[in-house]
Design a protein around this motif. Structure first.
Motif, short mmCIF file in Angstrom:
data_model
loop_
_atom_site.label_atom_id
_atom_site.label_comp_id
_atom_site.label_asym_id
_atom_site.label_seq_id
_atom_site.Cartn_x
_atom_site.Cartn_y
_atom_site.Cartn_z
N PRO A 1 -14.47 -3.14 46.39
CA PRO A 1 -14.28 -2.10 47.73
C PRO A 1 -14.18 -0.90 47.43
O PRO A 1 -14.58 0.00 48.24
CB PRO A 1 -12.85 -2.72 47.93
CG PRO A 1 -12.87 -4.21 47.44
CD PRO A 1 -13.49 -4.15 46.21
N SER A 2 -13.45 -0.46 46.20
CA SER A 2 -13.35 1.00 45.86
C SER A 2 -14.74 1.79 45.85
O SER A 2 -15.17 2.86 46.01
CB SER A 2 -12.30 1.12 44.72
OG SER A 2 -12.92 0.60 43.68
N CYS A 3 -15.58 1.10 45.10
CA CYS A 3 -16.99 1.38 44.92
C CYS A 3 -17.78 1.47 46.20
O CYS A 3 -18.46 2.54 46.18
CB CYS A 3 -17.80 0.45 43.69
SG CYS A 3 -16.93 0.99 42.02
N ALA B 1 -24.09 -2.40 45.13
CA ALA B 1 -24.06 -3.37 44.22
C ALA B 1 -24.69 -2.83 42.75
O ALA B 1 -25.21 -1.57 42.97
CB ALA B 1 -25.26 -4.49 44.65
N TYR B 2 -24.31 -3.70 41.89
CA TYR B 2 -25.01 -3.13 40.67
C TYR B 2 -26.05 -3.99 40.19
O TYR B 2 -26.08 -5.21 40.19
CB TYR B 2 -23.82 -3.18 39.42
CG TYR B 2 -22.77 -2.38 39.66
CD1 TYR B 2 -22.92 -0.97 39.46
CD2 TYR B 2 -21.52 -2.79 40.22
CE1 TYR B 2 -21.83 -0.09 39.87
CE2 TYR B 2 -20.39 -2.11 40.47
CZ TYR B 2 -20.63 -0.58 40.49
OH TYR B 2 -19.37 0.17 40.49
N VAL B 3 -27.22 -3.47 39.43
CA VAL B 3 -28.24 -4.26 38.99
C VAL B 3 -28.57 -3.95 37.47
O VAL B 3 -28.78 -2.69 37.02
CB VAL B 3 -29.74 -3.88 39.96
CG1 VAL B 3 -30.67 -4.60 39.23
CG2 VAL B 3 -29.45 -4.25 41.43
#
Length: 162
Positions: A27-29, A36-38
């Motif tokens: 949530p903070s990001c 998302a992070y890939v």
């Protein structure tokens, strides 16, 4: 490749095969725009604005599209081969029929020396034409039987192999 967007709005094109993991951002990001992070096989961790579900859907669509294209290619090749086989089968049947008609049209001639029969010109022409069409089609379609080693050696020496 799939298209992703970084936090600056720039497009990133990522090879599907290089994606190792997709992680939904916390949530903070997400408050800062990271959805998302890939993680890639190159060791990069990309921060993108697309959600993990959206990225997974794009990867799935890409893979399905690639498989559909591959299947279509195989179907086209199989259709071509099927047509080729049908064409060659028909030409072979025509050549066999012409040979049968040639044999049936032969008129025995015991008086002629070295020639046991007279062949009517029409039967001979039909036989030659049918076999020429078959041979031409086979040659055009790439059917070139391997040459015998003696024939290759004779051609290399300027001779003609029997």
């Amino acid at each position: 490749m799939i298209k992703l967007t970084d936090l600056s709005g720039r497009e990133l094109h990522v090879a599907v095969s290089s994606v190792l993991r997709i992680t939904e951002a916390g949530p903070s990001c997400q408050y800062h725009g990271i959805r998302a992070y890939v993680k890639t096989s190159y060791g990069d961790s990309l921060e993108v604005t697309e959600t993990a579900a959206e990225i997974a859907r794009r990867i799935n669509n890409y893979e399905v599209g690639a498989l559909q294209a591959e299947i279509a290619g195989h179907e086209a090749a199989n259709g071509h081969l099927s047509t080729l086989v049908d064409e060659l089968r028909e030409l072979l049947q025509d050549a066999k029929q012409a040979m049968t008609e040639l044999h049936q049209a032969a008129i025995p001639d015991e008086d002629a020396e070295g020639v046991p029969a007279i062949i009517p010109p029409e039967a001979f022409h039909k036989f030659v034409d049918a076999h020429a069409q078959l041979c031409f089609c086979m040659h055009q379609r790439g059917h070139n039987p391997p040459k015998e080693p003696q024939a290759i050696a004779a051609q290399g020496q300027g001779g003609i192999a029997a």
